[in-house]
Design an enzyme around this catalytic site. Structure first.
Site, PDB file in Angstrom:
ATOM      1  N   SER A 126       0.468  -1.271   0.078  1.00 49.25           N
ATOM      2  CA  SER A 126       0.307  -0.295   0.060  1.00 49.25           C
ATOM      3  C   SER A 126       0.227   1.124  -0.084  1.00 49.25           C
ATOM      4  CB  SER A 126      -0.803  -0.259   1.002  1.00 49.25           C
ATOM      5  OG  SER A 126      -1.695  -1.041   1.095  1.00 49.25           O
ATOM      6  N   THR A 148      -5.862  -3.175   7.935  1.00 46.87           N
ATOM      7  CA  THR A 148      -6.498  -4.642   8.391  1.00 46.87           C
ATOM      8  C   THR A 148      -6.164  -5.589   9.441  1.00 46.87           C
ATOM      9  OG1 THR A 148      -4.412  -6.688   7.016  1.00 46.87           O
ATOM     10  CG2 THR A 148      -3.491  -4.800   8.382  1.00 46.87           C
ATOM     11  N   LYS A 208     -10.292  -4.929  11.862  1.00 48.40           N
ATOM     12  CA  LYS A 208     -11.137  -4.089  10.290  1.00 48.40           C
ATOM     13  C   LYS A 208     -12.897  -4.294  11.166  1.00 48.40           C
ATOM     14  CE  LYS A 208      -8.839  -5.935   6.214  1.00 48.40           C
ATOM     15  NZ  LYS A 208      -9.248  -6.621   4.895  1.00 48.40           N
ATOM     16  N   ASP A 220     -12.631  -3.791   0.168  1.00 47.90           N
ATOM     17  CA  ASP A 220     -12.894  -5.408  -1.007  1.00 47.90           C
ATOM     18  C   ASP A 220     -13.473  -5.919  -1.658  1.00 47.90           C
ATOM     19  OD1 ASP A 220      -9.715  -5.159   0.471  1.00 47.90           O
ATOM     20  OD2 ASP A 220     -10.642  -6.839   2.217  1.00 47.90           O
ATOM     21  N   GLY A 228     -15.605 -20.002   1.930  1.00 44.51           N
ATOM     22  CA  GLY A 228     -14.788 -19.183   2.851  1.00 44.51           C
ATOM     23  C   GLY A 228     -15.775 -17.999   3.795  1.00 44.51           C
ATOM     24  N   GLY A 232     -15.362 -15.322   6.520  1.00 43.72           N
ATOM     25  CA  GLY A 232     -14.536 -14.687   7.192  1.00 43.72           C
ATOM     26  C   GLY A 232     -13.594 -13.175   6.790  1.00 43.72           C
ATOM     27  N   ALA A 243     -11.671 -11.145   4.199  1.00 45.39           N
ATOM     28  CA  ALA A 243     -12.421 -11.407   2.834  1.00 45.39           C
ATOM     29  C   ALA A 243     -13.917 -11.931   1.805  1.00 45.39           C
ATOM     30  CB  ALA A 243     -10.697 -11.822   1.915  1.00 45.39           C
ATOM     31  N   GLY A 251      -5.900 -13.367  -6.604  1.00 42.75           N
ATOM     32  CA  GLY A 251      -6.099 -12.198  -5.944  1.00 42.75           C
ATOM     33  C   GLY A 251      -4.829 -11.082  -5.865  1.00 42.75           C
TER      34      GLY A 251
END
Ligand code: NDP
Length: 289
Positions: A24, A69, A73, A109, A133, A135, A137, A257
């Site tokens: 970033s 991050t 979050k 995201d 998933g 979680g 993301a 990704g």
């Protein structure tokens, strides 16, 4: 490296841990330089930080915004003044904008992920999708996919930590969007195979396959993959996960990704400044395959 820091330079930053590997600062500082903006972006490893006092300080310092991050979050939510509708549905924030002293939380995201699919010529409107998933993301991807017109979404998780969140996501999606969402566990193998047979997009948003455990795939049986399936992994380290390698072997188109990372940054930059990131320059410089 040439930066013109002035008495008016405003700060933005990334909070969380670990942050030292983050791309970033390069992505944003190069964007500021290319566009001649008097802004600078740094990373702060906030493992031991009291997030409340940290956020008060960032307000005092009149930062233009910041990113979060893991594990911040969700922890950030009580310290913000408002959330965008998508961030409220997702229940997590990766980008905060300082709007004249009010801190507004957003989540880019999911936007970044869906935008990355365009580069792979993978449409989302009206499709059936299987998402592995539930979680952080996965939550942002599930909500954004539903908002952007996916018709049917199968959310797959093990009956572990994120199972309840999978049920929460499906409930929100079914109540607030026109997408039809359901939840199944990895143990429901026949059902999972049927979902994959009907889907045109499979997204791995679990951490299975991420370095250093690169010899694992979230999918027990790669024969469930079919050439009509676009197989996408949010993992970018390694670039080719075992899942993507197996999918290529079964005749599927695949994508990793890396561009989700680029486009979530583009969306965050736009949220902060209202300006467009010079994506092609940034891509060439920092996001080569
Ligand atoms: P979380 O810890 O929030 O979620 C991890 C998910 O993986 C959960 O659903 C978890 O299930 C599942 N999981 C973990 N281990 C297993 C296993 N052995 N078998 C089955 N499921 C498993 O992490 P994030 O969502 O933040 O990150 C997930 C991945 O996405 C990471 O690899 C991260 O690097 C990547 N990522 C990529 C981004 C990008 O821009 N490309 C942005 C953000 C993340 P449970 O919780 O129930 O155990």
């Amino acid at each position: 490296m040439e930066y013109n820091i002035t008495g008016r330079t405003r700060l933005g930053c990334l909070l969380g841990t670990p942050v030292s590997h983050s791309i970033s600062p390069m992505m944003y500082n190069e964007t500021f330089r290319l566009l001649g903006l008097d802004l600078v972006y740094l990373c702060f490893d906030t493992k031991e930080a009291d997030l409340g006092s940290l956020v008060r300080s960032l307000r005092e310092m009149n930062v233009f915004g910041f990113n979060l991050t893991m594990p911040d979050k969700e922890r950030i939510l009580p310290y913000l003044d408002d959330l965008t509708p998508a961030a409220r549905m997702i229940g997590a924030v990766n980008t905060v904008k300082n709007e004249n002293g009010r801190l507004i939380g957003h989540n880019t995201d999911g936007v970044g992920y869906i935008r990355s699919l365009r580069d792979f010529n993978c449409p989302v409107k009206g499709i059936e999708m299987t998402l592995l998933g539930a979680g952080g993301a996965a939550s942002s991807i599930a909500i954004q996919a539903a908002l952007d017109g996916v018709s049917v979404l199968h959310i797959v998780n093990r009956k572990g930590r994120s199972w309840e969140n999978a049920l929460r996501l499906a409930d929100i999606i079914n109540k607030q969007t026109s997408c039809k969402a359901d939840v199944l566990s990895f143990d429901q193998k026949d059902l999972l195979r049927e979902c994959l047979a009907k889907s045109s997009l499979l997204t791995n948003a679990t951490s299975v396959g991420m370095a250093p455990d690169t010899n694992h795939s979230p999918l027990e049986d790669s024969s469930w993959l079919h050439p009509g399936l676009f197989v996408s992994d949010v993992i970018y380290n390694p670039r080719q996960t075992l899942l993507l390698r197996e999918a290529s072997g079964r005749g599927c188109s695949t994508g990793n990704g890396m561009y989700m990372l680029l486009y979530q940054g583009e969306a965050a930059f736009h949220f902060w400044t209202g300006l467009n990131m010079p994506v092609e320059e940034i891509r060439k410089k920092f996001f080569t395959e």
